[in-house]
Design a protein around this motif. Structure first.
Motif, PDB file in Angstrom:
ATOM      1  N   MET A   6       4.085  -7.435  -5.937  1.00  0.00           N
ATOM      2  CA  MET A   6       2.743  -7.351  -5.359  1.00  0.00           C
ATOM      3  C   MET A   6       1.966  -6.180  -5.948  1.00  0.00           C
ATOM      4  SD  MET A   6       3.740  -8.017  -1.406  1.00  0.00           S
ATOM      5  CE  MET A   6       4.356  -9.600  -0.871  1.00  0.00           C
ATOM      6  N   VAL A   7       2.608  -5.029  -6.029  1.00  0.00           N
ATOM      7  CA  VAL A   7       1.900  -3.837  -6.514  1.00  0.00           C
ATOM      8  C   VAL A   7       1.536  -3.987  -7.989  1.00  0.00           C
ATOM      9  CG1 VAL A   7       2.137  -1.377  -6.960  1.00  0.00           C
ATOM     10  CG2 VAL A   7       2.932  -2.323  -4.808  1.00  0.00           C
ATOM     11  N   ILE A   8       2.482  -4.483  -8.775  1.00  0.00           N
ATOM     12  CA  ILE A   8       2.222  -4.593 -10.208  1.00  0.00           C
ATOM     13  C   ILE A   8       1.139  -5.648 -10.460  1.00  0.00           C
ATOM     14  CG2 ILE A   8       3.230  -5.177 -12.456  1.00  0.00           C
ATOM     15  CD1 ILE A   8       4.348  -2.607 -11.424  1.00  0.00           C
ATOM     16  N   LEU A  36       0.849  -1.197   0.000  1.00  0.00           N
ATOM     17  CA  LEU A  36       0.000   0.000   0.000  1.00  0.00           C
ATOM     18  C   LEU A  36       0.886   1.250   0.000  1.00  0.00           C
ATOM     19  CD1 LEU A  36      -2.975   0.659   0.081  1.00  0.00           C
ATOM     20  CD2 LEU A  36      -2.857   0.746   2.555  1.00  0.00           C
ATOM     21  N   GLY A  37       1.939   1.216   0.839  1.00  0.00           N
ATOM     22  CA  GLY A  37       2.865   2.351   0.879  1.00  0.00           C
ATOM     23  C   GLY A  37       3.541   2.560  -0.458  1.00  0.00           C
ATOM     24  N   LEU A  38       3.974   1.456  -1.068  1.00  0.00           N
ATOM     25  CA  LEU A  38       4.633   1.564  -2.369  1.00  0.00           C
ATOM     26  C   LEU A  38       3.644   2.030  -3.429  1.00  0.00           C
ATOM     27  CD1 LEU A  38       7.329   1.054  -3.749  1.00  0.00           C
ATOM     28  CD2 LEU A  38       6.539  -1.210  -4.319  1.00  0.00           C
ATOM     29  N   ASN A  39       2.402   1.582  -3.312  1.00  0.00           N
ATOM     30  CA  ASN A  39       1.394   1.984  -4.287  1.00  0.00           C
ATOM     31  C   ASN A  39       1.107   3.482  -4.181  1.00  0.00           C
ATOM     32  OD1 ASN A  39      -0.614   1.553  -6.307  1.00  0.00           O
ATOM     33  ND2 ASN A  39      -2.141   1.768  -4.693  1.00  0.00           N
ATOM     34  N   ILE A  40       1.184   4.002  -2.957  1.00  0.00           N
ATOM     35  CA  ILE A  40       0.993   5.450  -2.807  1.00  0.00           C
ATOM     36  C   ILE A  40       2.064   6.175  -3.610  1.00  0.00           C
ATOM     37  CG2 ILE A  40       1.124   7.338  -1.145  1.00  0.00           C
ATOM     38  CD1 ILE A  40      -0.232   5.515   0.870  1.00  0.00           C
ATOM     39  N   GLN A  41       3.298   5.648  -3.550  1.00  0.00           N
ATOM     40  CA  GLN A  41       4.388   6.307  -4.281  1.00  0.00           C
ATOM     41  C   GLN A  41       4.306   6.057  -5.776  1.00  0.00           C
ATOM     42  OE1 GLN A  41       7.679   4.534  -2.209  1.00  0.00           O
ATOM     43  NE2 GLN A  41       7.749   6.193  -0.710  1.00  0.00           N
ATOM     44  N   TRP A  42       4.102   4.795  -6.131  1.00  0.00           N
ATOM     45  CA  TRP A  42       4.159   4.431  -7.547  1.00  0.00           C
ATOM     46  C   TRP A  42       2.820   4.683  -8.243  1.00  0.00           C
ATOM     47  CZ3 TRP A  42       6.186   3.780 -11.983  1.00  0.00           C
ATOM     48  CH2 TRP A  42       5.620   2.915 -12.923  1.00  0.00           C
ATOM     49  N   GLY A  43       1.748   4.220  -7.584  1.00  0.00           N
ATOM     50  CA  GLY A  43       0.443   4.316  -8.220  1.00  0.00           C
ATOM     51  C   GLY A  43      -0.087   5.738  -8.268  1.00  0.00           C
ATOM     52  N   TYR A  44       0.109   6.503  -7.186  1.00  0.00           N
ATOM     53  CA  TYR A  44      -0.414   7.857  -7.163  1.00  0.00           C
ATOM     54  C   TYR A  44       0.473   8.806  -7.954  1.00  0.00           C
ATOM     55  CZ  TYR A  44      -3.447   6.741  -3.122  1.00  0.00           C
ATOM     56  OH  TYR A  44      -4.364   6.210  -2.266  1.00  0.00           O
ATOM     57  N   ALA A  62      13.156   1.988  -5.095  1.00  0.00           N
ATOM     58  CA  ALA A  62      13.820   0.678  -5.065  1.00  0.00           C
ATOM     59  C   ALA A  62      14.457   0.434  -3.701  1.00  0.00           C
ATOM     60  CB  ALA A  62      14.863   0.580  -6.169  1.00  0.00           C
ATOM     61  N   GLY A  63      13.979   1.146  -2.682  1.00  0.00           N
ATOM     62  CA  GLY A  63      14.596   1.019  -1.366  1.00  0.00           C
ATOM     63  C   GLY A  63      13.624   0.641  -0.277  1.00  0.00           C
ATOM     64  N   VAL A  64      12.581  -0.104  -0.639  1.00  0.00           N
ATOM     65  CA  VAL A  64      11.579  -0.507   0.351  1.00  0.00           C
ATOM     66  C   VAL A  64      12.255  -1.187   1.544  1.00  0.00           C
ATOM     67  CG1 VAL A  64       9.533  -1.911   0.730  1.00  0.00           C
ATOM     68  CG2 VAL A  64       9.859  -0.761  -1.449  1.00  0.00           C
ATOM     69  N   ALA A 107       6.662   6.435   4.962  1.00  0.00           N
ATOM     70  CA  ALA A 107       6.214   6.314   6.349  1.00  0.00           C
ATOM     71  C   ALA A 107       5.356   5.065   6.509  1.00  0.00           C
ATOM     72  CB  ALA A 107       5.430   7.558   6.760  1.00  0.00           C
ATOM     73  N   VAL A 108       4.470   4.824   5.556  1.00  0.00           N
ATOM     74  CA  VAL A 108       3.628   3.623   5.633  1.00  0.00           C
ATOM     75  C   VAL A 108       4.502   2.370   5.617  1.00  0.00           C
ATOM     76  CG1 VAL A 108       1.845   2.306   4.450  1.00  0.00           C
ATOM     77  CG2 VAL A 108       1.649   4.782   4.602  1.00  0.00           C
ATOM     78  N   ILE A 109       5.528   2.378   4.761  1.00  0.00           N
ATOM     79  CA  ILE A 109       6.433   1.221   4.704  1.00  0.00           C
ATOM     80  C   ILE A 109       7.164   1.059   6.037  1.00  0.00           C
ATOM     81  CG2 ILE A 109       8.458   0.272   3.554  1.00  0.00           C
ATOM     82  CD1 ILE A 109       7.509   1.766   1.034  1.00  0.00           C
TER      83      ILE A 109
END
Lengths: 454, 339
Positions: free
Chosen positions: A369-371, A45-53, A59-61, A336-338
């Motif tokens: 997961m996000v993709i 979800l955190g990554l999706n906020i960055q990538w999707g939004y 690349a540093g999750v 922050a979510v991550i």
């Protein structure tokens, strides 16, 4: 297929898979998987906020998740007074010296005119600060690390309940994201990817080597828990009653002795499941809150602006949007979510093991997961996390079984057979890569595509 | 004043621990960064799978080397891996062709965003990583044979009478020779041949190149051919010098990317410069100058190690260089592609 049907179908498939695992393997395993699914879902979800939004490639999750883990240690572990008296002051002084150095550098840069002289002064000041800090920090760190190194050898934490570490972990990750975003955002998108890849490796290196802070590769284990311990549960009368009530039908026909033995076994199993279920409840609560917030944000004017920035930076900029500032904002929020998820993961493990952080598992698996779930869709990334994590876990036994079946014709002790069985777990990497490539190629919007509202 | 023999001793010490390893490591990074930069120049994306492409090529070379060794073939003083290298290169080139055909070509024809290519390269990274671990396992593999040293420390001491020895490993010498040969050949190709020029034209302005009748597929294929060869050579040289471990190769993408960006991404000369900048920064920053200063200072050896950064933080060096370049000169030293 409409969105709702697609989502429902995915949920049903996931639920069926979990039930199958519960029945075929054990419910304890199923709950362990659910817990990690929930944590992974928060990360994606955190990554999706960055990538999707916003279309930012992080690349540093791994690094942000590890910072959350550090927060868990620093908040929940009891402080080590001997270590504090040995070197606590020195570490604080080093921190102060660093802050003073940074302040002087920034001040000098502000006061001086741009040019060679300023660059020279900056360089000299940076090197000076570095040596000054090291001079104070080195002996202090050594002193701390020599305090009972087998047991402590670090400063310990604040001794607070570990749940407090979750938001703190988010803050730590957000701070790191702010620094890295300041540098790398506003440049080509690939540069952010490489910069974040770098910072995550550095964070792991720090956790591994700064023993005074995190005990390094000696690991910090036995973190406190937000949920009851199995041993206590097994002693508690109310829990035994609960177990009896749950298993009445199974216990009914047994003789007294057999009943006692069966009940004992059930209590042990039940306590393990109960603890995991408590964790699952807590994690699900956090996930629900974050999901609700993310969902609201996406539907708000702010979310619309973010999509505009993502889909056409130039047009958004022409309309007066500060693209770089928006990118920084969303990068910090997502990180922050991550970080929160990372703190939760360390809480669940009960220990911080720096050696277990690997980029494939912690960064790129979250990307899969996000993709797979559907970039830009929060529900999609959560469901994607569930699916991919179940596959990731189950690919190992399934792969081993597959190899064993395929090689069953070969003689035992055959070198090739041994090698294949030994290497079977690595097949899941191939499987994950293949899934990512297939989804990206044939269904680039993922399982549940982003809903575009006009 | 230190005596002159001490000065020479200190220089030999520095050469032994900083300059020689730095040159070898720099050459390896430069070869890797060249591959990244060429893919970037022509295909316009950062190839995250480059480290694993290196690992794949090295793995094939290692396997062929073991087979040759078991057949009793050897090159005498040179490592057998040199004989196996062409097969490793061939396999990697075929792999890259296959991957381009199956994965990247589709996105090229759709004119997808660069970041989509990057994600695809992450998928390929997973697959290659899995294949390499599946076939050869995740552990360290040594495959160097033949003569180990060009100059041994003891021989050097006897020869010169100095108290410091200089060691040059054969693998280090080979790396440098190989790098020079490859780079000269590459620049001759890029600047003198028709195909090389068409490649540069395509990188410079895709549409204009298409209008001039340059076949884009041919350019892309040649890019993969070169990138795969460079990756394999860099990987084998690194493996001969140190050892082959799949995870280390994955981690190498960080210094290689740093090298490519420092030099100016998309610029072959920049990649080479960047490779040496990164390698020397890493080696000089993590070297402990205690003994070196001991030779020069009248007070003898200092108490502290005089090490700027512990070797555990060598990634930090590439990263700091990267950040500095992004802050000060985002286009890199050689003014690479627009940011």
């Amino acid at each position: 297929m409409s969105h709702t049907i697609r989502s429902l179908l995915t949920v049903v498939i996931i639920a069926a898979a979990l039930v199958a695992i519960g029945q075929l393997q054990s419910w304890s395993v199923a709950f362990a998987i659910i817990n990690l699914c929930l944590i992974s879902a928060l990360m994606s979800l955190g990554l999706n906020i960055q990538w999707g939004y916003a279309g930012l490639f992080n690349a540093g999750v791994m690094g942000f998740a590890a910072l959350g883990g550090v927060a868990a240690v620093l908040v929940s572990q009891p402080p080590v007074p001997e270590a504090w008296s040995a070197g606590g002051l020195g570490i604080l002084m080093a921190g102060l010296a660093l802050a003073a150095g940074v302040f002087i550098i920034l001040f000098a840069r502000k006061r001086m005119v741009e040019g060679k002289l300023r660059n020279l002064a900056t360089t000299v000041l940076v090197i000076g600060t570095w040596f000054a800090c090291r001079e104070i920090y080195g002996p202090a760190a050594e002193a701390i690390e020599s305090v009972d190194p087998a047991k402590t050898g670090y400063l310990g934490g604040l001794g607070l309940p570990i749940v407090i570490a979750w938001p703190i972990g988010g803050l730590l990750a957000a701070g790191a994201a702010f620094l890295i975003g300041k540098v790398a955002l506003g440049l080509r998108s690939d540069y952010l990817a490489i910069a974040t890849l770098g910072i995550s490796e550095i964070i792991i290196a720090m956790i591994k080597n700064e023993d005074w802070l995190t005990r390094g590769v000696k690991n910090v284990s036995g973190l406190s828990r937000p949920v009851p311990y199995e041993v206590d549960l097994q002693q508690a009368a109310w829990f035994k009653d609960l177990v009896v009530r749950f298993n009445e039908s199974k216990l009914a026909g047994l003789s007294d002795v057999a009943r006692e033995a069966a009940l004992h076994q059930m209590t042990i199993e039940g306590s393990s499941i109960f603890v995991k279920a408590c964790y699952a409840l807590l994690f699900a609560l956090v996930l629900a809150v974050v999901y609700w917030l993310a969902h609201r944000a996406q539907k708000s004017p702010w979310g619309r602006m973010m999509r505009a920035v993502r889909d056409n930076e130039d047009a958004a900029e022409a309309m007066g949007k500060d693209v770089t500032a928006r990118h920084l904002q969303i990068f910090v929020i997502g990180s922050a979510v991550i970080g929160i998820a990372g703190a939760m993961l360390t809480t669940l493990d009960g220990q911080l093991t720096p050696g277990s952080y690997t980029p494939l598992r912690f960064t790129f698996l979250i990307w899969v997961m996000v993709i797979v779930g559907g970039s830009g869709n929060n529900l999609g990334s959560i469901l994607g996390a569930f699916m991919v994590w179940i596959l990731w876990i189950e690919a190992e036994p399934v792969g081993t079984w597959l190899v064993q079946t395929l090689t069953s014709g070969m003689a035992d002790g055959n070198a090739l057979k041994m090698h294949l069985i030994e290497s079977a777990p690595h097949m899941r990497l191939i499987a994950m890569g293949a899934i990512l490539l297939l989804v990206l190629r044939f269904s680039p919007q993922g399982l549940i595509p982003e809903q575009v509202r006009r | 004043m230190p005596e002159s023999v001490d000065i020479i001793n200190s220089l030999v010490l520095l050469a032994n621990y900083v300059i020689v390893p730095g040159i070898a490591y720099g050459s390896q990074l430069a070869l890797g960064a060249l591959g990244i930069t060429l893919v970037y120049a022509v295909l316009r994306f950062s190839n995250f799978a480059h480290g694993d492409t290196m690992a794949f090529g090295t793995m094939i070379t290692v396997l062929v080397t073991w087979w040759l060794q078991s057949m009793g073939v050897s090159l005498g003083p040179l490592p057998t891996a040199l004989l196996a290298l062409p097969i490793g290169i061939l396999a990697t080139v075929l792999l890259c062709f296959g991957l381009d055909r199956m994965v990247y070509r589709h996105y090229r024809s759709k004119r997808s965003e660069p970041v989509v290519f990057v994600i695809a390269s992450v998928g390929i990274m997973f697959v290659l990583n899995g294949i390499v671990r599946f076939i050869i396992g995740p552990n360290d593999q040594r495959f160097a044979d033949g003569e180990r040293f060009i100059i041994k420390a003891r021989e050097f001491k006897e020869l010169t009478g100095l108290s410091e020895g200089l060691t040059i490993k054969l693998s280090q010498g080979l790396t440098v020779v190989m790098a020079i040969v490859v780079v000269v050949a590459l620049f001759w190709f890029l600047n003198r041949t028709r195909t090389g020029k068409s490649m540069r034209a395509y990188s410079d302005n895709e549409d204009l190149a298409l209008l001039s009748g340059i076949d884009p597929n041919r350019v892309v294929m040649i890019t993969w051919l070169i990138a795969a060869s460079l990756a394999t050579i860099a990987g084998v040289m690194y493996g001969l010098d140190k050892s082959f471990k799949p995870f280390t190769y994955f981690q190498l993408i960080l210094p290689m990317f740093a090298a490519a960006i420092v030099g100016g991404i998309g610029q072959p000369v920049g990649a080479i410069v960047g490779g040496f900048v990164v390698a020397f920064s890493e080696v000089t920053v993590t070297y402990a100058y205690k003994k070196f200063v001991g030779y020069l200072s009248p007070d003898g050896m200092p108490d502290s190690l005089l090490q700027l950064l512990s070797t555990d933080y060598k990634f930090a060096v590439s990263f700091v260089i990267l950040v500095l370049v992004l802050l000060i000169r985002p286009t890199g030293i050689m003014r690479g592609k627009v940011i």
